[in-house]
Design a protein around this motif. Structure first.
Motif, PDB file in Angstrom:
ATOM      1  N   PHE A 118      12.837  21.032   3.211  1.00 32.07           N
ATOM      2  CA  PHE A 118      13.741  22.019   3.797  1.00 32.07           C
ATOM      3  C   PHE A 118      14.008  21.699   5.260  1.00 32.07           C
ATOM      4  CE2 PHE A 118      13.670  26.219   6.140  1.00 32.07           C
ATOM      5  CZ  PHE A 118      15.042  26.435   6.052  1.00 32.07           C
ATOM      6  N   GLN A 119      12.978  21.376   6.021  1.00 31.89           N
ATOM      7  CA  GLN A 119      13.176  21.037   7.439  1.00 31.89           C
ATOM      8  C   GLN A 119      14.010  19.766   7.587  1.00 31.89           C
ATOM      9  OE1 GLN A 119      10.124  21.320  10.783  1.00 31.89           O
ATOM     10  NE2 GLN A 119      10.168  19.103  10.449  1.00 31.89           N
ATOM     11  N   LEU A 131      14.756  16.855  18.210  1.00 29.93           N
ATOM     12  CA  LEU A 131      15.095  17.582  19.432  1.00 29.93           C
ATOM     13  C   LEU A 131      15.242  16.675  20.641  1.00 29.93           C
ATOM     14  CD1 LEU A 131      12.693  20.648  18.959  1.00 29.93           C
ATOM     15  CD2 LEU A 131      15.186  20.635  18.659  1.00 29.93           C
ATOM     16  N   LEU A 132      14.490  15.581  20.704  1.00 30.83           N
ATOM     17  CA  LEU A 132      14.483  14.728  21.907  1.00 30.83           C
ATOM     18  C   LEU A 132      15.497  13.583  21.854  1.00 30.83           C
ATOM     19  CD1 LEU A 132      10.628  14.484  22.557  1.00 30.83           C
ATOM     20  CD2 LEU A 132      12.298  15.855  23.799  1.00 30.83           C
ATOM     21  N   SER A 133      15.871  13.157  20.657  1.00 31.17           N
ATOM     22  CA  SER A 133      16.793  12.008  20.567  1.00 31.17           C
ATOM     23  C   SER A 133      18.114  12.261  21.299  1.00 31.17           C
ATOM     24  CB  SER A 133      17.064  11.671  19.095  1.00 31.17           C
ATOM     25  OG  SER A 133      15.891  11.163  18.497  1.00 31.17           O
ATOM     26  N   PRO A 134      18.731  13.443  21.147  1.00 36.21           N
ATOM     27  CA  PRO A 134      19.976  13.670  21.897  1.00 36.21           C
ATOM     28  C   PRO A 134      19.757  13.658  23.408  1.00 36.21           C
ATOM     29  CG  PRO A 134      19.723  15.282  20.138  1.00 36.21           C
ATOM     30  CD  PRO A 134      18.425  14.570  20.245  1.00 36.21           C
ATOM     31  N   VAL A 135      18.580  14.078  23.844  1.00 35.66           N
ATOM     32  CA  VAL A 135      18.271  14.087  25.277  1.00 35.66           C
ATOM     33  C   VAL A 135      18.191  12.658  25.798  1.00 35.66           C
ATOM     34  CG1 VAL A 135      16.574  14.754  27.009  1.00 35.66           C
ATOM     35  CG2 VAL A 135      17.083  16.301  25.097  1.00 35.66           C
ATOM     36  N   HIS A 136      17.539  11.794  25.073  1.00 33.28           N
ATOM     37  CA  HIS A 136      17.422  10.399  25.501  1.00 33.28           C
ATOM     38  C   HIS A 136      18.792   9.710  25.524  1.00 33.28           C
ATOM     39  CE1 HIS A 136      13.113  10.402  25.816  1.00 33.28           C
ATOM     40  NE2 HIS A 136      12.920  10.716  24.537  1.00 33.28           N
ATOM     41  N   GLU A 137      19.655  10.131  24.612  1.00 37.57           N
ATOM     42  CA  GLU A 137      21.005   9.563  24.621  1.00 37.57           C
ATOM     43  C   GLU A 137      21.724   9.923  25.918  1.00 37.57           C
ATOM     44  OE1 GLU A 137      22.837   7.549  22.637  1.00 37.57           O
ATOM     45  OE2 GLU A 137      20.921   7.163  21.617  1.00 37.57           O
ATOM     46  N   VAL A 138      21.530  11.171  26.370  1.00 36.45           N
ATOM     47  CA  VAL A 138      22.145  11.611  27.622  1.00 36.45           C
ATOM     48  C   VAL A 138      21.553  10.837  28.804  1.00 36.45           C
ATOM     49  CG1 VAL A 138      22.408  13.558  29.205  1.00 36.45           C
ATOM     50  CG2 VAL A 138      22.704  13.909  26.732  1.00 36.45           C
ATOM     51  N   LEU A 139      20.251  10.566  28.760  1.00 35.12           N
ATOM     52  CA  LEU A 139      19.566   9.926  29.882  1.00 35.12           C
ATOM     53  C   LEU A 139      19.645   8.401  29.847  1.00 35.12           C
ATOM     54  CD1 LEU A 139      16.307  12.106  29.945  1.00 35.12           C
ATOM     55  CD2 LEU A 139      18.338  12.360  31.381  1.00 35.12           C
ATOM     56  N   LYS A 140      20.122   7.836  28.772  1.00 33.49           N
ATOM     57  CA  LYS A 140      20.090   6.380  28.618  1.00 33.49           C
ATOM     58  C   LYS A 140      20.810   5.636  29.747  1.00 33.49           C
ATOM     59  CE  LYS A 140      20.182   4.778  24.482  1.00 33.49           C
ATOM     60  NZ  LYS A 140      20.657   4.377  23.132  1.00 33.49           N
ATOM     61  N   PRO A 141      21.990   6.085  30.208  1.00 36.56           N
ATOM     62  CA  PRO A 141      22.639   5.358  31.315  1.00 36.56           C
ATOM     63  C   PRO A 141      21.748   5.286  32.554  1.00 36.56           C
ATOM     64  CG  PRO A 141      24.193   6.850  30.275  1.00 36.56           C
ATOM     65  CD  PRO A 141      22.855   7.162  29.691  1.00 36.56           C
ATOM     66  N   GLN A 142      20.972   6.309  32.799  1.00 38.26           N
ATOM     67  CA  GLN A 142      20.109   6.298  33.982  1.00 38.26           C
ATOM     68  C   GLN A 142      18.838   5.487  33.735  1.00 38.26           C
ATOM     69  OE1 GLN A 142      20.003  10.078  36.275  1.00 38.26           O
ATOM     70  NE2 GLN A 142      21.195  10.934  34.548  1.00 38.26           N
ATOM     71  N   TYR A 143      18.390   5.444  32.475  1.00 40.35           N
ATOM     72  CA  TYR A 143      17.236   4.588  32.161  1.00 40.35           C
ATOM     73  C   TYR A 143      17.558   3.126  32.510  1.00 40.35           C
ATOM     74  CZ  TYR A 143      15.074   8.328  29.316  1.00 40.35           C
ATOM     75  OH  TYR A 143      14.495   9.481  28.864  1.00 40.35           O
ATOM     76  N   ARG A 144      18.842   2.717  32.225  1.00 44.97           N
ATOM     77  CA  ARG A 144      19.212   1.309  32.398  1.00 44.97           C
ATOM     78  C   ARG A 144      19.099   0.859  33.857  1.00 44.97           C
ATOM     79  NH1 ARG A 144      23.879   2.724  29.012  1.00 44.97           N
ATOM     80  NH2 ARG A 144      23.477   2.053  26.867  1.00 44.97           N
ATOM     81  N   LYS A 145      19.172   1.791  34.806  1.00 44.43           N
ATOM     82  CA  LYS A 145      19.137   1.418  36.229  1.00 44.43           C
ATOM     83  C   LYS A 145      17.716   1.273  36.766  1.00 44.43           C
ATOM     84  CE  LYS A 145      23.529   3.763  37.079  1.00 44.43           C
ATOM     85  NZ  LYS A 145      24.233   4.858  37.798  1.00 44.43           N
ATOM     86  N   LEU A 146      16.724   1.703  35.948  1.00 42.35           N
ATOM     87  CA  LEU A 146      15.334   1.560  36.386  1.00 42.35           C
ATOM     88  C   LEU A 146      14.948   0.091  36.411  1.00 42.35           C
ATOM     89  CD1 LEU A 146      13.710   4.456  34.290  1.00 42.35           C
ATOM     90  CD2 LEU A 146      14.253   4.482  36.730  1.00 42.35           C
ATOM     91  N   GLY A 147      14.210  -0.305  37.454  1.00 48.14           N
ATOM     92  CA  GLY A 147      13.768  -1.690  37.553  1.00 48.14           C
ATOM     93  C   GLY A 147      14.819  -2.653  38.057  1.00 48.14           C
ATOM     94  N   GLU A 166       6.352  15.388  14.116  1.00 50.95           N
ATOM     95  CA  GLU A 166       6.922  14.186  14.729  1.00 50.95           C
ATOM     96  C   GLU A 166       8.432  14.115  14.500  1.00 50.95           C
ATOM     97  OE1 GLU A 166       4.736  10.910  13.191  1.00 50.95           O
ATOM     98  OE2 GLU A 166       2.946  11.294  14.434  1.00 50.95           O
ATOM     99  N   SER A 167       8.847  14.439  13.273  1.00 46.79           N
ATOM    100  CA  SER A 167      10.292  14.368  12.992  1.00 46.79           C
ATOM    101  C   SER A 167      11.042  15.469  13.742  1.00 46.79           C
ATOM    102  CB  SER A 167      10.544  14.483  11.488  1.00 46.79           C
ATOM    103  OG  SER A 167      10.088  15.715  10.984  1.00 46.79           O
TER     104      SER A 167
END
Length: 597
Positions: free
Chosen positions: A395-396, A455-471, A449-450
Motif C-alpha cells: 500500500f505504501q 521524501l528526500l529525492s525531490p529535495v536532492h534534485e533541487v539542491l543538485k546544482p549547488q552540490y556540483r559547485k562543491l570542491g 528507507e523507501s
C-alpha cells in the motif's frame, strides 16, 4: 428370640444406594424399638451405672460425680458413634471368644443376630452423617465421632484377618472402603445438582451456566472441607486432598462430556478459561492453597480433548485479527484514494493504523495466553501478521508510486505507523513468534528507507546544482556554501509534517546524505591545491563548512554528531604536505569511520 420394633434414622436425604432407610419423624437418631437394657451380663454388653439410695436418701457417696456408662442406644442418640462402636466391638469379642466350633453358632444365634442388627444400625447412622458432612449445619461432633468409629472398625477388621478363629459374618465390614465410596457418591450428587447457582446467568449460554454452577459448588465445598471438615479427621488422612481429588475427577468427567458435545466458539473459550484460568486460580486461593496440592491434580482435560478446543479457539481469534487488520488497511487505502489527507495532531500527520492494530494484537495475544495457559500457543495468533505487514508495504509503495497530491502527507503519517510497529516488535517481542517478528522488522526497515528516499529525492534534485559547485575553485573563493545552507533550510520546511521522533530520523538521514554529497565532491579533486596557502584555505573552508552544516542539521533535529568529525578529519588531511603524514591521517580516518567510502 427377642423381637425389635422398626428402627428410625437421622434427618437428611436418604441416598439411593442405601436401601431400607426411613426418615425418623422426630429426634433425628437411629434407635432400636425396645427399652434400654440397663443391666447385662459382664460379657461386654451395654450397661449403665445407677446411683444407690438408702431409705430414700442419697448415700454420702452420691455427692461425688458418678461415671455413667451409656448404652448403645443412648450413644446413638447422642451421636457418639465411636463409643457405640466400642461397645459393639466389646460384645463381638466377648461373644465370638466363646464360639470355638462352627456348630456352636446356633446356640448363640439370637445374640449374633442382635449384634449384626446393631452393626447395621450404626453403619446407617455413620453413612447418613457422612452424607450430611458438607452441609452448612453439619454436626461436626457427630462427624468426628463417625470418622473415629470407621477407623476403629478398620482396625478391628485387621485383627480378625490375623486370626484363625471363627469370625462374624460381617467381618471384614470394610467401612474404610464404604467411607470412600460414600464420599465419591456425595461429590457426584453435589456436582450433578449444584446448590449454588451462578450469581448472574444473564447472557450466559446453557453450557456456561452449567459449568459456572459446578465450579461455584466445587469452590464452596472445598472451602467447607478446608475450614470445617478437615478438623473432624486425623491429619494423616489428608482429607482435604482426598476431597480435592474427588472433585477434580468429577468435574473433569463432567467437562469431558461437555467437550465431546461440540461447542460454539463462545462456549469453547469459556471451557478453556475454566481449564486454564478459573480452576487453577480457584485452587491458588490462600485458604485452599495451604491445604490442597494443586500441582498433583493436573489438568482438568487431557491433551486429546484440549488440542481440538485450542485449535478451534486459535483459528477463531486469528481469523478475527486478520479480518480486522485488512479492514483497517482498506479504510486507509480508501481515504487515500478519495484524495483525503491524514488527520493532524500538533501540526503533524498521524494515522491510526498502527495504534489500532497494535492494541488488538496486544489484547488478543494477552487474552489467549490466559485462556490457553501457554504463551507460545497464544503467539500463533500472529502467525500470518508478516503477510499483512507486506500488504501494508505494498500500500505504501503504491502511494509513493502514484505520487498523488496527498501522497507525501500519507507517507509522513506512515513514518509514525512504522515507528509504532517497530517499537512494539522490539519492546513487546513476546507477543509474536520469533520468525514473524524478524520478518516484520525487515519489512518495516524497507518501508522506512523507501519513505525517506521518496521524501528526500525531490529535495536532492533541487539542491543538485549547488552540490556540483562543491570542491571547485568557486567554492574555495566565493560564499557558495552559504547559499547551499539557505536552500537546505528552505527544503527542510517542506519536509515538516511527520511526528517529532520520525522527523528527527528523517533529518538525520538528510544530514548524512548531504554530508556524503559534500565528501564525494571533495574527493573528486576538481580544485587543485598547488601550494600551502591554498591547502590552508581549503582546510579552513571545510572546517567552517562542517561546523555550519552540523549546526543547521542539529538545530533541525538530526542526531548525527559524528558526521561533523568526518569533515574535520578530511580538512586536516587537506593541509598536510608530507606523504607519510597523509597516509597516516587517511588510515586514521578509515579506522574511525569504517562506513566511509
Amino acid at each position: 428370640m427377642r423381637t425389635r420394633s422398626d428402627s428410625s434414622e437421622p434427618d437428611g436425604t436418604r441416598p439411593n444406594f442405601l436401601p431400607g432407610l426411613t426418615a425418623r419423624a422426630s429426634g433425628g437418631n437411629w434407635f432400636r424399638g425396645k427399652l434400654p437394657r440397663l443391666f447385662r451380663s459382664p460379657r461386654g454388653q451395654d450397661t449403665v451405672n445407677i446411683t444407690s439410695t438408702t431409705d430414700g436418701h442419697h448415700s454420702p457417696k452420691d455427692e461425688e460425680p458418678q461415671n455413667v456408662i451409656l448404652t448403645f442406644e443412648e450413644n446413638l442418640g447422642l451421636h457418639k458413634y465411636s463409643e457405640a462402636s466400642q461397645l459393639l466391638i466389646q460384645r463381638e469379642e466377648s461373644l465370638f471368644g466363646e464360639i470355638t466350633e462352627l456348630d456352636s453358632l446356633a446356640r448363640h444365634e439370637e445374640e449374633v443376630n442382635d449384634l449384626a442388627e446393631d452393626y447395621g444400625i450404626l453403619k446407617r447412622n455413620i453413612l447418613q452423617t457422612l452424607l450430611q458432612s458438607l452441609k452448612a449445619d453439619a454436626n461436626t461432633e457427630a462427624l468426628t465421632s463417625a470418622v473415629k468409629a470407621i477407623y476403629q472398625e478398620d482396625k478391628q477388621d485387621g485383627l480378625w484377618r490375623q486370626t484363625d478363629r471363627t469370625r462374624p459374618g460381617w467381618r471384614p465390614n470394610s467401612w474404610r472402603e464404604l467411607h470412600d465410596a460414600t464420599l465419591h457418591n456425595l461429590v457426584n450428587e453435589r456436582m450433578d445438582y449444584p446448590s449454588t447457582p451462578s450469581a448472574n446467568q444473564e447472557g450466559q449460554s446453557s453450557v456456561e451456566a452449567h459449568i459456572h454452577s459446578m465450579g461455584r459448588q466445587l469452590k464452596d465445598d472445598l472451602l467447607m472441607v478446608v475450614e470445617v471438615v478437615r478438623n473432624c479427621y486425623p491429619p494423616e488422612t489428608d482429607i482435604c486432598n482426598v476431597y480435592a481429588r474427588l472433585y477434580h475427577q468429577t468435574f473433569s468427567a463432567r467437562l469431558r462430556k461437555v467437550a465431546d458435545f461440540g461447542l460454539e466458539d463462545k462456549d469453547c473459550q469459556f471451557l478453556l478459561r475454566w481449564v486454564n484460568e478459573y480452576y487453577p486460580g480457584l485452587l491458588q486461593k490462600p485458604a485452599l492453597a495451604s491445604e490442597i496440592n494443586a500441582e498433583a491434580l493436573g489438568k482438568l482435560l487431557p491433551p486429546e480433548l484440549l488440542e481440538p478446543l485450542e485449535e478451534q479457539y486459535l483459528s477463531k481469534q486469528q481469523h478475527e485479527l486478520m479480518t480486522y487488520i485488512r479492514r483497517v488497511l482498506e479504510e486507509a487505502k480508501e481515504m487515500w484514494n478519495n484524495g483525503q489527507e491524514p488527520m493532524r495532531e500538533d501540526g503533524c500527520y498521524v494515522s491510526p493504523v498502527a495504534y489500532d492494530i497494535i492494541q488488538l494484537v496486544n489484547g488478543m495475544v494477552t487474552s489467549a495466553k490466559t485462556v490457553l495457559g501457554d504463551l507460545h500457543k497464544a503467539q500463533s495468533i500472529t502467525s500470518k501478521l508478516n503477510g499483512l505487514m507486506q500488504s501494508f508495504k505494498t500500500f505504501q509503495d503504491e502511494v509513493m508510486r502514484q505520487n498523488k497530491p496527498n501522497s507525501k502527507a500519507f507517507t509522513k503519517a506512515n513514518l509514525g505507523n512504522i515507528e509504532q510497529f517497530r517499537d512494539t516488535l522490539t519492546k513487546n517481542g513476546d507477543l509474536f513468534l520469533e520468525d514473524v517478528r524478524k520478518d516484520c522488522l525487515s519489512v518495516l526497515t524497507d518501508m522506512k528507507e523507501s519513505a525517506h528516499m521518496y521524501l528526500l529525492s525531490p529535495v536532492h534534485e533541487v539542491l543538485k546544482p549547488q552540490y556540483r559547485k562543491l570542491g571547485t575553485s568557486d567554492w574555495l573563493n566565493k560564499p557558495l556554501f552559504e547559499k547551499l545552507l539557505v536552500s537546505i533550510q528552505a527544503e527542510i520546511q517542506e519536509l515538516q509534517g511527520s511526528k517529532e521522533s520520525c522527523h528527527q530520523e528523517l533529518m538525520s538521514k538528510f544530514h548524512q546524505e548531504v554530508t556524503v554529497e559534500y565528501v564525494k565532491r571533495l574527493l573528486r579533486g576538481e580544485v587543485k591545491l598547488k601550494d600551502k596557502e591554498r591547502q590552508d584555505k581549503a582546510y579552513v573552508t571545510v572546517k567552517n563548512d562542517a561546523e555550519r552544516l552540523h549546526s543547521l542539521f542539529i538545530k533541525m533535529g538530526s542526531k548525527e554528531d559524528w558526521l561533523k568529525e568526518i569533515l574535520i578529519k578530511i580538512a586536516e588531511v587537506l593541509k598536510l604536505q608530507e606523504l607519510p603524514a597523509i597516509q597516516m591521517q587517511v588510515a586514521s580516518l578509515g579506522s574511525a569511520f569504517p562506513d566511509l567510502r
